[in-house]
Design a protein around this motif. Structure first.
Motif, PDB file in Angstrom:
ATOM      1  N   LEU A  76     -10.907   1.319 -14.727  1.00  0.00           N
ATOM      2  CA  LEU A  76      -9.763   0.492 -15.081  1.00  0.00           C
ATOM      3  C   LEU A  76      -8.494   0.997 -14.396  1.00  0.00           C
ATOM      4  O   LEU A  76      -7.612   0.211 -14.053  1.00  0.00           O
ATOM      5  CB  LEU A  76      -9.577   0.484 -16.600  1.00  0.00           C
ATOM      6  N   ALA A  77      -8.399   2.298 -14.191  1.00  0.00           N
ATOM      7  CA  ALA A  77      -7.220   2.856 -13.520  1.00  0.00           C
ATOM      8  C   ALA A  77      -7.604   4.108 -12.759  1.00  0.00           C
ATOM      9  O   ALA A  77      -8.553   4.810 -13.123  1.00  0.00           O
ATOM     10  CB  ALA A  77      -6.121   3.185 -14.534  1.00  0.00           C
ATOM     11  N   VAL A  78      -6.870   4.372 -11.696  1.00  0.00           N
ATOM     12  CA  VAL A  78      -6.938   5.639 -10.975  1.00  0.00           C
ATOM     13  C   VAL A  78      -5.547   6.246 -11.002  1.00  0.00           C
ATOM     14  O   VAL A  78      -4.555   5.558 -10.717  1.00  0.00           O
ATOM     15  CB  VAL A  78      -7.405   5.447  -9.515  1.00  0.00           C
ATOM     16  N   TYR A  79      -5.480   7.520 -11.359  1.00  0.00           N
ATOM     17  CA  TYR A  79      -4.201   8.230 -11.414  1.00  0.00           C
ATOM     18  C   TYR A  79      -4.191   9.327 -10.358  1.00  0.00           C
ATOM     19  O   TYR A  79      -5.186  10.026 -10.165  1.00  0.00           O
ATOM     20  CB  TYR A  79      -3.987   8.827 -12.806  1.00  0.00           C
ATOM     21  N   LEU A  80      -3.062   9.468  -9.700  1.00  0.00           N
ATOM     22  CA  LEU A  80      -2.924  10.463  -8.634  1.00  0.00           C
ATOM     23  C   LEU A  80      -1.632  11.229  -8.812  1.00  0.00           C
ATOM     24  O   LEU A  80      -0.565  10.627  -9.012  1.00  0.00           O
ATOM     25  CB  LEU A  80      -2.928   9.771  -7.264  1.00  0.00           C
ATOM     26  N   PHE A  81      -1.722  12.542  -8.722  1.00  0.00           N
ATOM     27  CA  PHE A  81      -0.528  13.388  -8.730  1.00  0.00           C
ATOM     28  C   PHE A  81      -0.426  14.086  -7.376  1.00  0.00           C
ATOM     29  O   PHE A  81      -1.286  14.889  -7.001  1.00  0.00           O
ATOM     30  CB  PHE A  81      -0.594  14.417  -9.863  1.00  0.00           C
ATOM     31  N   THR A  82       0.638  13.764  -6.652  1.00  0.00           N
ATOM     32  CA  THR A  82       0.902  14.367  -5.346  1.00  0.00           C
ATOM     33  C   THR A  82       2.340  14.096  -4.958  1.00  0.00           C
ATOM     34  O   THR A  82       2.940  13.110  -5.399  1.00  0.00           O
ATOM     35  CB  THR A  82      -0.046  13.796  -4.276  1.00  0.00           C
ATOM     36  N   LYS A  83       2.890  14.958  -4.115  1.00  0.00           N
ATOM     37  CA  LYS A  83       4.207  14.719  -3.526  1.00  0.00           C
ATOM     38  C   LYS A  83       4.089  14.205  -2.100  1.00  0.00           C
ATOM     39  O   LYS A  83       5.094  13.955  -1.445  1.00  0.00           O
ATOM     40  CB  LYS A  83       5.025  16.017  -3.525  1.00  0.00           C
ATOM     41  N   ASN A  84       2.860  14.040  -1.627  1.00  0.00           N
ATOM     42  CA  ASN A  84       2.599  13.700  -0.231  1.00  0.00           C
ATOM     43  C   ASN A  84       2.271  12.217  -0.112  1.00  0.00           C
ATOM     44  O   ASN A  84       1.288  11.739  -0.685  1.00  0.00           O
ATOM     45  CB  ASN A  84       1.437  14.565   0.279  1.00  0.00           C
ATOM     46  N   SER A  85       3.066  11.481   0.650  1.00  0.00           N
ATOM     47  CA  SER A  85       2.852  10.034   0.774  1.00  0.00           C
ATOM     48  C   SER A  85       1.556   9.705   1.519  1.00  0.00           C
ATOM     49  O   SER A  85       0.928   8.675   1.247  1.00  0.00           O
ATOM     50  CB  SER A  85       4.046   9.389   1.484  1.00  0.00           C
ATOM     51  N   ALA A  86       1.150  10.561   2.444  1.00  0.00           N
ATOM     52  CA  ALA A  86      -0.104  10.314   3.156  1.00  0.00           C
ATOM     53  C   ALA A  86      -1.292  10.423   2.197  1.00  0.00           C
ATOM     54  O   ALA A  86      -2.248   9.632   2.278  1.00  0.00           O
ATOM     55  CB  ALA A  86      -0.263  11.300   4.310  1.00  0.00           C
ATOM     56  N   GLU A  87      -1.245  11.403   1.287  1.00  0.00           N
ATOM     57  CA  GLU A  87      -2.303  11.516   0.278  1.00  0.00           C
ATOM     58  C   GLU A  87      -2.285  10.301  -0.649  1.00  0.00           C
ATOM     59  O   GLU A  87      -3.342   9.776  -1.022  1.00  0.00           O
ATOM     60  CB  GLU A  87      -2.122  12.805  -0.518  1.00  0.00           C
ATOM     61  N   ARG A  88      -1.100   9.869  -1.016  1.00  0.00           N
ATOM     62  CA  ARG A  88      -0.985   8.679  -1.863  1.00  0.00           C
ATOM     63  C   ARG A  88      -1.642   7.479  -1.192  1.00  0.00           C
ATOM     64  O   ARG A  88      -2.469   6.782  -1.799  1.00  0.00           O
ATOM     65  CB  ARG A  88       0.490   8.375  -2.130  1.00  0.00           C
ATOM     66  N   ASP A  89      -1.294   7.227   0.052  1.00  0.00           N
ATOM     67  CA  ASP A  89      -1.839   6.061   0.758  1.00  0.00           C
ATOM     68  C   ASP A  89      -3.341   6.177   0.961  1.00  0.00           C
ATOM     69  O   ASP A  89      -4.058   5.175   0.943  1.00  0.00           O
ATOM     70  CB  ASP A  89      -1.123   5.898   2.097  1.00  0.00           C
ATOM     71  N   LYS A  90      -3.813   7.391   1.153  1.00  0.00           N
ATOM     72  CA  LYS A  90      -5.243   7.591   1.357  1.00  0.00           C
ATOM     73  C   LYS A  90      -6.036   7.230   0.102  1.00  0.00           C
ATOM     74  O   LYS A  90      -7.075   6.552   0.177  1.00  0.00           O
ATOM     75  CB  LYS A  90      -5.517   9.037   1.755  1.00  0.00           C
ATOM     76  N   VAL A  91      -5.536   7.658  -1.058  1.00  0.00           N
ATOM     77  CA  VAL A  91      -6.223   7.339  -2.313  1.00  0.00           C
ATOM     78  C   VAL A  91      -6.135   5.852  -2.619  1.00  0.00           C
ATOM     79  O   VAL A  91      -7.130   5.206  -2.967  1.00  0.00           O
ATOM     80  CB  VAL A  91      -5.644   8.176  -3.471  1.00  0.00           C
ATOM     81  N   LEU A  92      -4.948   5.280  -2.475  1.00  0.00           N
ATOM     82  CA  LEU A  92      -4.782   3.856  -2.765  1.00  0.00           C
ATOM     83  C   LEU A  92      -5.611   2.988  -1.826  1.00  0.00           C
ATOM     84  O   LEU A  92      -6.127   1.934  -2.227  1.00  0.00           O
ATOM     85  CB  LEU A  92      -3.305   3.462  -2.671  1.00  0.00           C
ATOM     86  N   GLY A  93      -5.747   3.406  -0.584  1.00  0.00           N
ATOM     87  CA  GLY A  93      -6.479   2.610   0.394  1.00  0.00           C
ATOM     88  C   GLY A  93      -7.977   2.800   0.379  1.00  0.00           C
ATOM     89  O   GLY A  93      -8.707   1.997   0.966  1.00  0.00           O
TER      90      GLY A  93
END
Length: 486
Positions: free
Chosen positions: A392-409
């Motif tokens: 239902l949801a994925v949660y991510l904790f990071t300060k790195n936008s590349a890591e954010r985009d990688k998980v979301l994508g």
């Protein structure tokens, strides 16, 4: 079998202190319905009058939901305490404030949502005008859950009345105090000929679905969701299924660990972990695992200062399930692990590195138990999430936008939150729903209005010109010309 149809109130709902609208219906009411079938029949009769299509009627119902929540906050909190052992603060945050914000947002934006939307047309459709407009479906069945029996029952009702539907509300029998309260209050505050509460057990839900309602909205577990969908299928009743699943938290080495720990612990302990969007397990980078585990354990201790060592579970069946999960799971229990059969209590528990096929990792936990698994890279975390049913949801904790985009994508889930937990559920500007095993369809705000409306396409053309080109007999010359327009 046990069921009850809510009694009829005199009149057609409250007049909001904030928004007074002129009633466009008479004050007569029909006798109370005696059966499930009678209740649905009466709702269909009300819908046939056309009064629920009125913007004034819809606005009035939404304003009355707001007023009901304001005027009965203490009663609602007491019912939630009786059903779930919920504190007054959590009752306000989890059920009352969140429901009121949904109703307020819908009331303020309703007329904008209802406007017809013009569209451009292809050359073959000219001359003419095209638009789409929203119309109500008819009678909507809302099947509420026990874990947030006010918010997750009235939230869909907000969408139903905003869309101009009649609704039959079936609260969860596993939250009996809340069910009784809704059965009493809704006929007092809302149009009692357009909104009916039917109490009862699982068989009553099946009876309601057998009436061939125009839409069924269910919030609950995946297995029950499958039964709801099967019961809806003979009538081709469309369904919205808001289910659950094992929502993961990914914590990278770039995360703010203290903030991550606070936010994970806060939502995990809310309602004793009995929340469909609670963090089900954590995947943490090896470099920060010990720091994160220590922070979560310390934070949970702080949050539980002065409270009982265990947290109450809704009923014995759920308690026994969670106790068995704890008993048969491996991993290192670094916090809690205790159970109290007399109070049906489970202690807040953190389990480090259980095996992926451990009972605690097999299905949605729905309790105050948090597995924390070590991963060696973000790719490993993504692979782990993708190897399981869509959450239902994925949660991510990071300060790195590349890591954010990688998980979301590279992951699929009903929703996602970066650097927090569950907060997307409180934003009516965002759609809320699942994908795959975690649900079908989405709601909240405009998304709920659209989910419970029919979007009707309209093409309006003048009588003239009426070129013979479009009509038979079709010659080679006609077809050659027509090909230029399509």
């Amino acid at each position: 079998m046990r069921y009850g149809v809510s009694s009829r109130a005199t009149g057609r709902g409250c007049v909001s202190k904030e928004i007074a609208v002129t009633s466009d219906v008479s004050s007569e009411t029909r006798p109370a319905a005696d059966t499930v079938g009678d209740a649905v029949t009466e709702l269909r009769a009300t819908f046939a009058t056309g009064r629920t299509k009125s913007p004034a009627w819809r606005t009035r119902q939404l304003a009355c939901i707001e007023r009901m929540l304001d005027e009965h906050e203490d009663e609602i909190a007491a019912a939630l305490a009786d059903d779930l052992g919920r504190t007054k603060a959590e009752a306000w945050l989890g059920d009352i404030a969140s429901t009121k914000s949904e109703a307020t947002y819908a009331r303020k934006h309703l007329r904008k949502w209802m406007k017809r939307r013009r569209t451009s047309l292809s050359l073959s459709s000219l001359p003419g005008r095209g638009w789409y407009q929203y119309e109500p479906l008819g009678v909507v069945l809302i099947i509420g859950p026990w874990n947030y029996p006010v918010y997750l029952t009235l939230g869909p009702l907000v969408a139903a009345v905003a869309a101009g539907n009649c609704a039959v509300v079936k609260p969860s029998e596993h939250a009996p105090a809340s069910s009784r309260l809704l059965a009493r209050l809704l006929p007092e505050y809302l149009d009692s000929e357009a909104v009916t509460v039917v109490e009862g057990e699982a068989q009553v839900t099946q009876e309601l679905l057998a009436q061939g309602v125009d839409h069924a909205f269910f919030t609950g577990g995946t297995e029950v969701g499958k039964r709801i969908m099967a019961a809806a299928a003979p009538h081709l009743t469309p369904v919205t299924l808001e289910l659950g699943g094992k929502s993961p938290v990914i914590v990278t080495g770039n995360a703010d660990i203290e903030v991550a720990a606070r936010r994970i612990a806060w939502v995990k302990l809310m309602n004793a972990g009995q929340t469909c969007i609670a963090p089900d397990y954590v995947l943490v980078d090896r470099s920060v695992r010990d720091k994160l585990v220590d922070a979560i354990v310390r934070t949970m201790g702080t949050f539980r200062t002065g409270q009982a060592p265990s947290m109450r579970i809704v009923n014995r069946r759920q308690f026994d399930r969670l106790a068995a999960v704890l008993e048969h799971s491996d991993g290192d229990v670094v916090l809690g692990g205790g159970t109290d059969v007399d109070t049906m209590g489970i202690a807040p528990t953190v389990v480090v590195d259980p095996s992926p096929d451990s009972p605690v990792m097999e299905s949605e936990i729905f309790g105050p138990i948090l597995p924390v698994l070590t991963v060696d890279s973000l790719d490993d975390a993504i692979s782990f999430v993708n190897g399981r049913p869509k959450p239902l949801a994925v949660y991510l904790f990071t300060k790195n936008s590349a890591e954010r985009d990688k998980v979301l994508g590279n992951t699929t889930s009903g929703g996602a939150v970066v650097n927090h937990i569950a907060m997307h559920c409180l934003a009516p500007q965002l759609p809320f729903g699942g994908v795959g095993d975690s649900g079908i369809g989405a709601y909240h705000g405009r998304w709920g209005f659209e989910a419970l409306s029919h979007r009707k396409a309209v093409l309006s053309k003048p009588s003239r010109p009426d070129p013979s080109l479009m009509y038979p007999p079709y010659t080679d010359r006609k077809l050659k010309l027509m090909r230029r327009f399509f």
